[in-house]
Design a protein around this motif. Sequence first.
Motif, PDB file in Angstrom:
ATOM      1  N   SER A 289       0.992  -1.271   0.142  1.00 49.51           N
ATOM      2  CA  SER A 289       0.039   0.077   0.106  1.00 49.51           C
ATOM      3  C   SER A 289       0.885   1.225   0.055  1.00 49.51           C
ATOM      4  CB  SER A 289      -0.821  -0.079   1.106  1.00 49.51           C
ATOM      5  OG  SER A 289      -1.915  -1.157   1.174  1.00 49.51           O
ATOM      6  N   GLN A 290       1.977   1.301   0.789  1.00 49.00           N
ATOM      7  CA  GLN A 290       2.738   2.390   1.012  1.00 49.00           C
ATOM      8  C   GLN A 290       3.570   2.695  -0.478  1.00 49.00           C
ATOM      9  OE1 GLN A 290       5.498   2.560   4.238  1.00 49.00           O
ATOM     10  NE2 GLN A 290       4.155   1.239   5.534  1.00 49.00           N
ATOM     11  N   ILE A 291       3.921   1.659  -1.011  1.00 49.75           N
ATOM     12  CA  ILE A 291       4.494   1.657  -2.632  1.00 49.75           C
ATOM     13  C   ILE A 291       3.456   2.343  -3.489  1.00 49.75           C
ATOM     14  CG2 ILE A 291       5.577   0.600  -4.392  1.00 49.75           C
ATOM     15  CD1 ILE A 291       6.558  -1.433  -2.405  1.00 49.75           C
ATOM     16  N   ASP A 292       2.290   1.791  -3.272  1.00 53.87           N
ATOM     17  CA  ASP A 292       1.240   2.461  -4.306  1.00 53.87           C
ATOM     18  C   ASP A 292       0.938   3.862  -3.954  1.00 53.87           C
ATOM     19  OD1 ASP A 292       0.789  -0.191  -5.450  1.00 53.87           O
ATOM     20  OD2 ASP A 292      -0.829  -0.805  -4.408  1.00 53.87           O
ATOM     21  N   ALA A 293       0.942   4.216  -2.797  1.00 50.22           N
ATOM     22  CA  ALA A 293       0.727   5.647  -2.595  1.00 50.22           C
ATOM     23  C   ALA A 293       1.953   6.251  -2.848  1.00 50.22           C
ATOM     24  CB  ALA A 293       0.656   5.670  -0.998  1.00 50.22           C
ATOM     25  N   MET A 294       3.231   5.779  -2.840  1.00 47.24           N
ATOM     26  CA  MET A 294       4.366   6.708  -3.018  1.00 47.24           C
ATOM     27  C   MET A 294       4.449   6.920  -4.717  1.00 47.24           C
ATOM     28  SD  MET A 294       8.472   5.620  -2.531  1.00 47.24           S
ATOM     29  CE  MET A 294       8.090   4.796  -1.147  1.00 47.24           C
ATOM     30  N   LYS A 295       4.056   5.729  -5.416  1.00 47.67           N
ATOM     31  CA  LYS A 295       3.977   6.003  -6.685  1.00 47.67           C
ATOM     32  C   LYS A 295       2.985   7.025  -7.241  1.00 47.67           C
ATOM     33  CE  LYS A 295       4.246   2.047  -9.190  1.00 47.67           C
ATOM     34  NZ  LYS A 295       3.739   0.857  -9.714  1.00 47.67           N
ATOM     35  N   LEU A 296       1.795   7.057  -6.549  1.00 43.82           N
ATOM     36  CA  LEU A 296       0.625   8.028  -6.682  1.00 43.82           C
ATOM     37  C   LEU A 296       1.278   9.423  -6.596  1.00 43.82           C
ATOM     38  CD1 LEU A 296      -2.165   8.368  -7.899  1.00 43.82           C
ATOM     39  CD2 LEU A 296      -2.875   8.033  -5.723  1.00 43.82           C
ATOM     40  N   ASP A 297       1.854   9.530  -5.511  1.00 40.26           N
ATOM     41  CA  ASP A 297       2.368  11.088  -5.057  1.00 40.26           C
ATOM     42  C   ASP A 297       3.392  11.429  -6.018  1.00 40.26           C
ATOM     43  OD1 ASP A 297       0.914  10.731  -2.749  1.00 40.26           O
ATOM     44  OD2 ASP A 297       2.493  10.317  -1.398  1.00 40.26           O
ATOM     45  N   GLN A 298       4.095  10.523  -6.560  1.00 37.66           N
ATOM     46  CA  GLN A 298       5.259  10.819  -7.559  1.00 37.66           C
ATOM     47  C   GLN A 298       4.521  11.100  -8.708  1.00 37.66           C
ATOM     48  OE1 GLN A 298       8.178   7.823  -8.227  1.00 37.66           O
ATOM     49  NE2 GLN A 298       9.048   8.929 -10.010  1.00 37.66           N
ATOM     50  N   GLU A 299       3.582  10.370  -9.212  1.00 32.98           N
ATOM     51  CA  GLU A 299       2.843  10.745 -10.508  1.00 32.98           C
ATOM     52  C   GLU A 299       2.106  12.046 -10.682  1.00 32.98           C
ATOM     53  OE1 GLU A 299       0.304   7.693 -12.308  1.00 32.98           O
ATOM     54  OE2 GLU A 299       1.647   6.233 -10.847  1.00 32.98           O
TER      55      GLU A 299
END
Length: 449
Positions: A250-260
């Motif tokens: 979940s943290q990785i998904d959130a990190m990827k979304l923040d970066q996008e």
Amino acid sequence: MNKISMIDKLTLYQNKTEYKVEIDEKFSSIASLDELDDLENSSSVFFDVLSIGKQGNKIFIVYDVPKEYESFNKAKRFEKLLRLQLVQKLLEINPLFESENKTYLDLNNIFFKDFKTIKLLYRSNGKIPYHSDVDALEQYKLFVLGFMSEKYPYKKFVVNKDSALKKENNSFLFAVNAAQSYIDLKDVVEKELNKTQNEYYKKIQFNVDSKKKGRKRKIILSLFFIFIVSLLFVGGMKQKEVAVAKSYESQIDAMKLDQEIYQATSEHNIEKAIKLMKKRGDNKSKIAKMLVDVGQYDEAIKMDKDVEESVISKLYALGEKDKILSLKSNSNFIETEKDIVRYNIDSLDSSITLITNKNTLKRLGLAYIEHNNIDMAKEVENRLKDKELGNYIKKAELEEKLEKYNSELYTLKESKKGNNSDKIKSINDDIISLQKELIQLEEQMGIDK
């Protein structure tokens, strides 16, 4: 033309590289200028004195500051990291120790060159003014507070440190004020410098990674994602380990979304940014704030009308108030703000009693001042009771007096009738007095010249 600034009881005149300190004789304890001879001794921390003289009841000390030196007053506008480096350097050379505390740490009295060399201008031998009622540690604290504050000038802290600190929201400034010794203060500054350097380097690295290593970052994140997911299928995995793995996922998904989202806004791909923010669960208010940040003002207001005040405030802060005229919103609030920018005097004078927004009233008062309508500005200030607006009115009145005196001075100098030397001297004295008053007011207001 001379630039004038005030340092406590001193008046400082600057003409290119020549700096002249004026001291009223009543603030000294000398019987003759010979008692100031020791100030001409060279020091590695202070600029050399060119001459010491006296005219009437005024004592003058003249210095020559090489043109490559800049004052700390100018440096106050620098980025935090650069200012902290200058503070650390000043504490390292310890000018108060060098001068036995007989100087001023006023920003107009401190100069730097190439961020490596720092020198001070004025020092006392005890027979002319200095900060005699403030100990060394407190002087250093006042200097750091005034130099590092984003809200107030140095003199604000000198006049009322406690009042200024109450309005700050800065843990570093609180730590500076709480320092119990010179060593403690140096330690507080060093820790803040290290922290700021780390933040700065991380920011640079992030930008570099975003632009040059975006693909590599995605590969690393993908591999890490595959590794975590694969753990889910390892036989005999405990329930707790599965939960941890899912949490990482979940943290990785959130990190990827923040970066996008960050990448979309930085590339001004607003539609994509909005879509991603909605996917993240952000509400309209947060999306509208993002739109204000990237300069999409009409879209922001359309998304959330409550950001209208933020849009107006930002455009004034950027010095782009003319852009208010092109805003599509036709709300009463925006229409009034447009009238202020246009200076639609008929509409403003008739609707002034209907304006309830304090920020709008303040902007209206400042517009009246800008157009030399001081009487109407006073009417607004009487209703608003805003100290800053009141100070701007005082400033405008002083500038109007100065303009009048300068005009009279020019006329007298051009006149060929009679001997006008006494009148010219009298007006010159009035001009200098008004300039000093104006400078003191601007310093109280935190206006840098």
